[in-house]
Design a protein around this motif. Structure first.
Motif, PDB file in Angstrom:
ATOM      1  N   ASN A 125      59.672  45.435  66.921  1.00  0.00           N
ATOM      2  CA  ASN A 125      60.441  46.557  67.443  1.00  0.00           C
ATOM      3  C   ASN A 125      61.898  46.112  67.539  1.00  0.00           C
ATOM      4  O   ASN A 125      62.232  45.213  68.307  1.00  0.00           O
ATOM      5  CB  ASN A 125      59.885  46.948  68.816  1.00  0.00           C
ATOM      6  CG  ASN A 125      60.664  48.077  69.476  1.00  0.00           C
ATOM      7  OD1 ASN A 125      61.751  48.445  69.046  1.00  0.00           O
ATOM      8  ND2 ASN A 125      60.113  48.609  70.553  1.00  0.00           N
ATOM      9  N   TYR A 183      61.940  55.203  67.637  1.00  0.00           N
ATOM     10  CA  TYR A 183      61.260  53.918  67.488  1.00  0.00           C
ATOM     11  C   TYR A 183      61.692  53.322  66.156  1.00  0.00           C
ATOM     12  O   TYR A 183      61.565  53.958  65.105  1.00  0.00           O
ATOM     13  CB  TYR A 183      59.742  54.115  67.512  1.00  0.00           C
ATOM     14  CG  TYR A 183      58.968  52.830  67.388  1.00  0.00           C
ATOM     15  CD1 TYR A 183      59.103  51.827  68.335  1.00  0.00           C
ATOM     16  CD2 TYR A 183      58.099  52.619  66.317  1.00  0.00           C
ATOM     17  CE1 TYR A 183      58.400  50.641  68.232  1.00  0.00           C
ATOM     18  CE2 TYR A 183      57.382  51.440  66.210  1.00  0.00           C
ATOM     19  CZ  TYR A 183      57.534  50.461  67.168  1.00  0.00           C
ATOM     20  OH  TYR A 183      56.831  49.284  67.056  1.00  0.00           O
ATOM     21  N   ASP A 185      61.146  50.100  63.667  1.00  0.00           N
ATOM     22  CA  ASP A 185      60.146  49.053  63.479  1.00  0.00           C
ATOM     23  C   ASP A 185      60.321  48.372  62.122  1.00  0.00           C
ATOM     24  O   ASP A 185      60.507  49.048  61.103  1.00  0.00           O
ATOM     25  CB  ASP A 185      58.742  49.671  63.555  1.00  0.00           C
ATOM     26  CG  ASP A 185      57.675  48.633  63.834  1.00  0.00           C
ATOM     27  OD1 ASP A 185      57.973  47.653  64.532  1.00  0.00           O
ATOM     28  OD2 ASP A 185      56.540  48.818  63.370  1.00  0.00           O
TER      29      ASP A 185
END
Length: 298
Positions: A125, A183, A185
């Motif tokens: 992350n 998010y 990633d």
């Protein structure tokens, strides 16, 4: 020595709740989220990451003060933590390091013979958020075996990123970089050395979304593994799929086996393996809470 909050939670199941002056009581159910909030949302004079050493000192003292009657429970927790890659140890002594490697406690990649199938997914992350606590993941592995010894693979990692469940969720997942809750990633696939990559695809809500990521960003080699990397972003309230297609040259013999290595620091990754072989098809499931070998005879 590398530990994660899941190991601490396991040890607190043995000790019971631990009261830390100025910070309240920590137990196996709340230690993960409470330390997260203290370190990242508490702007008071006692909050922030400086609180963690004080809390850890009290918890460690509580563990060391336990009677010998509980040592076996601690040993079980540590053994399970090694199997789940929540506890990893590296030392300079070669003999001790060899022992740790044999126990799979050193955190290294498992270098299998080139005649065996292998998979590890390692994620990072990179958004400065705590979204991993709220994300739901699963993995699908599909393999087609041909008599020629060519095995075609499709590995699909599915992500569900729900809307904020409460104010804590919203606060933890507001990026310090750009004030959004995307998010972000970076995903690496560790595969056999004989792998030939076909493609890496990316979907949002089941539809191709190249603007949000996908495609090959990295290719390299570690030990006897090919490594492929990709990057994506995922808005809240949506789902995503990262899909890698590749071929591996392996003996077309029964049984089919694949060693799936678990990423450290993650609880599990529910995985469904489906293998199509000459004359049939079969499936296996695993929670992937530890390194797992899945076997399908045919």
């Amino acid at each position: 020595i590398s530990v994660d909050p899941y190991l601490i939670a396991s040890l607190l199941k043995v000790t019971g709740p631990v009261a830390v002056p100025g910070y309240g009581t920590f137990d196996s159910d709340n230690v993960f989220l409470r330390t997260n909030v203290l370190a990242n949302l508490d702007a008071s004079s006692t909050g922030g990451k400086k609180a963690l050493p004080e809390i850890a000192t009290v918890i460690i003292a509580k563990i060391l003060a336990q009677p010998s009657s509980r040592w076996a429970q601690f040993a079980t927790s540590l053994q399970e933590a090694v199997s789940g890659r929540h506890l990893q140890v590296s030392v300079h002594d070669a003999a001790q390091e060899a022992q740790l490697h044999a126990l799979r406690a050193d955190g290294s990649l498992q270098n299998l013979p080139l005649t065996e199938d292998y998979l590890m997914v390692a994620e990072a992350n990179v958004a400065a958020t705590k979204a991993d606590y709220y994300l739901k993941r699963s993995m699908s592995v599909k393999v087609e075996i041909y008599p020629s010894g060519l095995n075609r693979h499709e590995v699909d990692i599915h992500y569900e990123y729900p809307p904020p469940v409460d104010a804590t969720d919203a606060g933890l997942n507001k990026s310090f970089v750009n004030s959004t809750s995307l998010y972000r990633d970076y995903v690496r696939f560790y595969l056999p050395l004989t792998t030939t990559l076909a493609n890496i695809g990316f979907l949002i809500d089941g539809k191709p979304a190249p603007a949000y990521g996908g495609g090959l960003k990295e290719q390299g080699q570690e030990g006897n593994h090919q490594v492929y990397g990709t990057f994506f972003t995922l808005p809240r309230g949506h789902s995503a799929d990262v899909i890698i297609y590749y071929e591996v040259g392996l003996p077309a013999d029964s049984p089919f086996q694949i060693y799936i290595q678990k990423q450290a620091g993650r609880v599990d990754l529910p995985t469904l393996l489906t293998v199509s072989y000459p004359g049939g098809i079969a499936s296996r499931k695993t929670e992937l809470s530890t390194d797992t070998t899945l076997t399908i005879p045919w």
